[in-house]
Design a protein around this motif. Structure first.
Motif, PDB file in Angstrom:
ATOM      1  N   LEU A  62      53.778 157.287-119.053  1.00 19.58           N
ATOM      2  CA  LEU A  62      53.757 156.068-120.020  1.00 19.58           C
ATOM      3  C   LEU A  62      54.831 154.754-119.654  1.00 19.58           C
ATOM      4  O   LEU A  62      54.389 153.525-119.572  1.00 19.58           O
ATOM      5  CB  LEU A  62      53.657 156.384-121.587  1.00 19.58           C
ATOM      6  N   ASP A  63      55.810 155.191-119.204  1.00 18.02           N
ATOM      7  CA  ASP A  63      56.868 154.406-118.654  1.00 18.02           C
ATOM      8  C   ASP A  63      56.408 153.753-117.494  1.00 18.02           C
ATOM      9  O   ASP A  63      56.313 152.601-117.190  1.00 18.02           O
ATOM     10  CB  ASP A  63      58.144 155.059-118.360  1.00 18.02           C
ATOM     11  N   ARG A  64      55.893 154.511-116.490  1.00 24.59           N
ATOM     12  CA  ARG A  64      55.224 154.131-115.271  1.00 24.59           C
ATOM     13  C   ARG A  64      54.004 152.922-115.494  1.00 24.59           C
ATOM     14  O   ARG A  64      53.911 151.869-114.840  1.00 24.59           O
ATOM     15  CB  ARG A  64      54.726 155.181-114.321  1.00 24.59           C
ATOM     16  N   LEU A  65      53.351 153.444-116.453  1.00 24.91           N
ATOM     17  CA  LEU A  65      52.162 152.574-116.888  1.00 24.91           C
ATOM     18  C   LEU A  65      52.408 151.505-117.553  1.00 24.91           C
ATOM     19  O   LEU A  65      51.742 150.298-117.367  1.00 24.91           O
ATOM     20  CB  LEU A  65      51.272 153.637-117.866  1.00 24.91           C
ATOM     21  N   TYR A  66      53.615 151.344-118.212  1.00 25.39           N
ATOM     22  CA  TYR A  66      54.238 150.356-118.875  1.00 25.39           C
ATOM     23  C   TYR A  66      54.508 148.990-117.923  1.00 25.39           C
ATOM     24  O   TYR A  66      54.038 148.124-117.883  1.00 25.39           O
ATOM     25  CB  TYR A  66      55.164 150.438-119.763  1.00 25.39           C
ATOM     26  N   GLU A  67      55.199 149.757-116.887  1.00 26.68           N
ATOM     27  CA  GLU A  67      55.871 148.614-115.516  1.00 26.68           C
ATOM     28  C   GLU A  67      54.462 148.123-114.957  1.00 26.68           C
ATOM     29  O   GLU A  67      54.652 146.971-114.471  1.00 26.68           O
ATOM     30  CB  GLU A  67      56.529 149.672-114.602  1.00 26.68           C
ATOM     31  N   ALA A  68      53.533 148.995-114.609  1.00 27.80           N
ATOM     32  CA  ALA A  68      52.322 148.569-114.072  1.00 27.80           C
ATOM     33  C   ALA A  68      51.623 147.514-114.812  1.00 27.80           C
ATOM     34  O   ALA A  68      51.081 146.473-114.181  1.00 27.80           O
ATOM     35  CB  ALA A  68      51.351 149.842-113.658  1.00 27.80           C
ATOM     36  N   ASN A  69      51.447 147.610-115.936  1.00 30.88           N
ATOM     37  CA  ASN A  69      50.810 146.723-116.960  1.00 30.88           C
ATOM     38  C   ASN A  69      51.489 145.493-116.973  1.00 30.88           C
ATOM     39  O   ASN A  69      51.157 144.426-117.028  1.00 30.88           O
ATOM     40  CB  ASN A  69      50.754 147.368-118.278  1.00 30.88           C
ATOM     41  N   LEU A  70      52.899 145.788-117.062  1.00 26.44           N
ATOM     42  CA  LEU A  70      53.770 144.392-116.953  1.00 26.44           C
ATOM     43  C   LEU A  70      53.630 143.549-115.710  1.00 26.44           C
ATOM     44  O   LEU A  70      53.550 142.454-115.623  1.00 26.44           O
ATOM     45  CB  LEU A  70      55.094 144.784-117.309  1.00 26.44           C
ATOM     46  N   ASP A  71      53.630 144.251-114.640  1.00 26.87           N
ATOM     47  CA  ASP A  71      53.523 143.677-113.442  1.00 26.87           C
ATOM     48  C   ASP A  71      52.023 142.968-113.207  1.00 26.87           C
ATOM     49  O   ASP A  71      51.807 141.773-112.669  1.00 26.87           O
ATOM     50  CB  ASP A  71      53.518 144.836-112.281  1.00 26.87           C
ATOM     51  N   PHE A  72      51.077 143.765-113.748  1.00 25.93           N
ATOM     52  CA  PHE A  72      49.807 143.006-113.723  1.00 25.93           C
ATOM     53  C   PHE A  72      49.776 141.827-114.707  1.00 25.93           C
ATOM     54  O   PHE A  72      49.115 140.792-114.241  1.00 25.93           O
ATOM     55  CB  PHE A  72      48.616 144.052-114.307  1.00 25.93           C
ATOM     56  N   PHE A  73      50.414 141.828-115.575  1.00 30.06           N
ATOM     57  CA  PHE A  73      50.484 140.533-116.773  1.00 30.06           C
ATOM     58  C   PHE A  73      51.071 139.517-115.763  1.00 30.06           C
ATOM     59  O   PHE A  73      50.633 138.379-116.079  1.00 30.06           O
ATOM     60  CB  PHE A  73      51.390 141.086-118.079  1.00 30.06           C
ATOM     61  N   HIS A  74      52.217 139.606-115.047  1.00 25.31           N
ATOM     62  CA  HIS A  74      52.706 138.617-114.583  1.00 25.31           C
ATOM     63  C   HIS A  74      51.946 138.032-113.580  1.00 25.31           C
ATOM     64  O   HIS A  74      52.019 136.844-113.062  1.00 25.31           O
ATOM     65  CB  HIS A  74      54.060 139.036-113.971  1.00 25.31           C
ATOM     66  N   LYS A  75      51.146 138.977-112.599  1.00 27.20           N
ATOM     67  CA  LYS A  75      50.300 138.514-111.695  1.00 27.20           C
ATOM     68  C   LYS A  75      49.045 137.598-112.191  1.00 27.20           C
ATOM     69  O   LYS A  75      48.675 136.560-111.493  1.00 27.20           O
ATOM     70  CB  LYS A  75      49.865 139.664-110.727  1.00 27.20           C
ATOM     71  N   LEU A  76      48.701 138.096-113.368  1.00 28.34           N
ATOM     72  CA  LEU A  76      47.586 137.364-114.012  1.00 28.34           C
ATOM     73  C   LEU A  76      48.240 135.921-114.357  1.00 28.34           C
ATOM     74  O   LEU A  76      47.518 134.690-114.116  1.00 28.34           O
ATOM     75  CB  LEU A  76      47.057 137.841-115.194  1.00 28.34           C
TER      76      LEU A  76
END
Length: 271
Positions: free
Chosen positions: A134-148
């Motif tokens: 879930l930590d990795r998933l959170y980081e991936a989601n945050l990176d996706f959020f910034h790319k958007l």
């Protein structure tokens, strides 16, 4: 709120300009596919979360905890109370010396508890793995959020340039050449492409909103896992050893009382 193009730092401006330069207003597919690769990351993240839910049933770990509590509570330690009065019926049935029967019951319950302990250890390992995932998933989601955010900023800046520069310039050309039908059609195409881009930017904003809501959801699931891990740890480290220790003390006290009774009888006989 998203910062406008004029207020972002130079590194973000370069990233936004790169995306704008890749956007071809004469190519409808370029507009329709604008930001779709980034949006596909949301599907991948959602699939990972769904897979995690399929592979993990927190209720199973909770059931193991309940079984542990039931096994411990269902074991009557008062049977070894040295002050407990034994009825004549119990004496007749051979229950006047309950320690052997008591230890037999204890062995049965201990086997149950050992089996449940092994299950809980497995649940704890799985939950610890999930917390890291879930930590990795959170980081991936945050990176996706910034790319958007970058794509949305690029889209909005492109719309601003179209509204304030490109479309007015083309309108002026059309007005200057009223009989040029090709130029007039180019203006209609550009306005249509501009509307398509606006719709794509709106879709990206919706996706960003979903990503924003996913961040606290991931942390909430993670906190639930941590809470269950702490409960399992407390049971394995505190409850079970304390229960076994109390049982050992109860058996010792019972045997001491039994021995004291024998010594008393010997003393009475001597007297």
């Amino acid at each position: 709120e998203l910062a406008p193009y004029t207020q972002v730092d130079e590194s973000k401006k370069r990233a936004i300009d790169t995306i704008i330069n890749e956007l071809d207003m004469n190519d409808r597919s370029s507009i329709m596919m604008f930001g779709t690769k980034t949006q596909e990351q949301m599907n991948a993240i959602s699939d990972k979360m769904l897979q995690g839910v399929k592979n993990k049933d927190i209720g199973v770990a909770g059931n193991s905890l309940n079984q542990m509590v039931t096994a411990i509570k269902g074991f009557d330690i008062d049977e070894l109370n040295p002050n407990r009065k034994v009825s004549w019926w119990d004496k007749l049935l051979g229950k006047a010396k309950p320690v052997v029967l008591f230890l037999g019951k204890y062995e049965d319950v201990r086997k149950q508890i050992d089996a449940i302990t092994d299950e809980m250890e497995g649940h704890k390992t799985q939950l610890l793995t999930d917390v890291v995932t879930l930590d990795r998933l959170y980081e991936a989601n945050l990176d996706f959020f910034h790319k958007l955010e970058i794509y949305i900023a690029a889209g909005e800046e492109k719309l601003r340039r179209l509204d304030q520069e490109d479309i007015p310039a083309l309108v002026a050309k059309v007005e200057a050449s009223t009989n040029d039908m090709v130029l007039a059609q180019s203006l209609r195409d550009l306005r249509s492409a501009r509307d398509d881009l606006e719709r794509r930017v709106y879709d990206l904003k919706l996706t960003r909103q979903v990503a924003m809501q996913s961040l606290p959801s991931i942390r909430l699931v993670q906190e639930n896992d941590k809470t269950l891990i702490n409960k399992i740890n407390s049971t394995l480290i505190n409850t079970v050893p304390l229960w076994k220790n109390q049982l050992a003390q109860a058996v010792t006290i019972f045997r001491m009382a039994d021995a004291a009774e024998v010594v008393k009888r010997a003393g009475d006989l001597t007297n």
